[in-house]
Design an enzyme around this catalytic site. Structure first.
Site, PDB file in Angstrom:
ATOM      1  N   GLU A   1      -0.495  -5.427   5.792  1.00  7.57           N
ATOM      2  CA  GLU A   1       0.793  -5.572   5.094  1.00  7.57           C
ATOM      3  C   GLU A   1       1.625  -6.673   5.753  1.00  7.57           C
ATOM      4  OE1 GLU A   1       1.376  -1.002   3.490  1.00  7.57           O
ATOM      5  OE2 GLU A   1       2.283  -1.536   5.391  1.00  7.57           O
TER       6      GLU A   1
ATOM      7  N   THR B   1       0.849  -1.205   0.000  1.00  9.66           N
ATOM      8  CA  THR B   1       0.000   0.000   0.000  1.00  9.66           C
ATOM      9  C   THR B   1       0.881   1.250   0.000  1.00  9.66           C
ATOM     10  OG1 THR B   1      -1.748  -1.178   1.182  1.00  9.66           O
ATOM     11  CG2 THR B   1      -1.765   1.221   1.360  1.00  9.66           C
TER      12      THR B   1
ATOM     13  N   ALA C   1       8.204   1.369   1.903  1.00  9.78           N
ATOM     14  CA  ALA C   1       8.503   1.507   3.340  1.00  9.78           C
ATOM     15  C   ALA C   1       8.702   2.987   3.635  1.00  9.78           C
ATOM     16  CB  ALA C   1       9.767   0.725   3.706  1.00  9.78           C
TER      17      ALA C   1
ATOM     18  N   ASP D   1       6.232  -4.109  -1.711  1.00 10.84           N
ATOM     19  CA  ASP D   1       5.692  -2.992  -0.929  1.00 10.84           C
ATOM     20  C   ASP D   1       6.764  -1.935  -0.704  1.00 10.84           C
ATOM     21  OD1 ASP D   1       3.954  -1.475   0.578  1.00 10.84           O
ATOM     22  OD2 ASP D   1       3.690  -2.950   2.182  1.00 10.84           O
TER      23      ASP D   1
ATOM     24  N   THR E   1       4.301   4.356  -3.665  1.00 11.23           N
ATOM     25  CA  THR E   1       5.253   3.537  -4.429  1.00 11.23           C
ATOM     26  C   THR E   1       4.563   2.248  -4.873  1.00 11.23           C
ATOM     27  OG1 THR E   1       6.905   4.405  -2.876  1.00 11.23           O
ATOM     28  CG2 THR E   1       7.673   2.781  -4.464  1.00 11.23           C
TER      29      THR E   1
ATOM     30  N   GLY F   1       3.865   1.769   7.621  1.00  5.95           N
ATOM     31  CA  GLY F   1       2.551   2.080   8.169  1.00  5.95           C
ATOM     32  C   GLY F   1       2.164   3.538   8.042  1.00  5.95           C
ATOM     33  N   GLY F   2       2.974   4.313   7.306  1.00  2.00           N
ATOM     34  CA  GLY F   2       2.617   5.719   7.059  1.00  2.00           C
ATOM     35  C   GLY F   2       1.234   5.825   6.424  1.00  2.00           C
TER      36      GLY F   2
END
Ligand code: 5RP
Length: 217
Positions: free
Chosen positions: A103, A28, A83, A81, A31, A95-96
């Site tokens: 995730e 998520t 980061a 994913d 990116t 988790g931003g």
């Protein structure tokens, strides 16, 4: 000089080289969104994807990529994913975008975690970016007090996760031992997950730099 979005796009393209077929785990964020757009170009090669958030599921479906429930698949070869921070040890802070729990679950089911980042995310020590912690709503104050004892300053995010929970963003932590800190925070009653991905670090880091995409394994 490439913009940050151009770097994200370059690294998303590089990640598609790892797509060989089957079902792809998809993360998520901005990116990951570039990756989804690139994945759509090779969608005939894959059976579909497992999404780590409702937003990702929506974007995948909009591209005509089938989204599978995680419980209906046996596992995945790769999970791709972004980061918020990553170290040379492949420990990540994530988790931003608030999707950390799903995730972490999808990543746990994949053989290879491919982290895609622009160079600004590569850091010597995790913690400058506030550490997201997903918490059951009734445990908010208790968890906040416990996080303060660990040396952080928790701030409630104005956000509800896909799982109906809250996020406390913990400021002011210098995370010198991410594996230990991940376990410690997970032991606080009421915590669902924290954004440290250290017990299960990335396997491959594709890092977009002004000199091109670098690969670390
Ligand atoms: C979402 C995440 C993202 O991977 C992280 O926030 C990076 O996002 P972006 O690619 O937009 O910089 O962990 O929960």
């Amino acid at each position: 000089m490439a913009t940050q979005d151009e770097l994200k796009q370059q690294v998303a393209k590089a990640a598609v080289e790892y797509v060989k077929g089957g079902i792809i785990g998809v993360g998520t964020g901005s990116t990951a969104n570039f990756f989804i757009d690139e994945l759509a170009k090779v969608k005939s090669k894959i059976d579909g994807a497992v999404a780590s958030s409702e937003a990702t599921a929506q974007r995948l479906r909009a591209h005509g990529i089938e989204v599978f429930d995680l419980n209906s698949v046996d596992g995945m070869e790769i999970y791709v994913d972004g980061a918020d921070e990553i170290t040379e040890h492949m420990h990540m802070l994530k988790g931003g975008g608030g999707a950390l729990t799903r995730e972490k679950i999808v990543a746990a089911c994949a053989k290879t975690f491919i982290c895609i980042c622009d160079a600004s995310k590569y850091v010597p020590v995790l913690g400058k970016f506030p550490l997201p912690v997903e918490v059951l709503p009734m445990a908010r104050s208790h968890v906040a007090r416990e996080l303060t004892k660990l040396g952080g300053q928790p701030k409630l995010r104005d956000f509800t996760t896909d799982n109906g929970n809250i996020i406390l963003d913990v400021h002011g932590l210098e995370i010198l031992n991410p594996v230990e800190m991940e376990a410690k925070i997970n032991q606080i009653v009421g915590v669902v997950t924290n954004g440290l991905f250290a017990a299960r670090p990335a396997d491959v880091l594709l890092l977009a730099t002004p000199e091109g995409v670098k690969t670390y394994k």
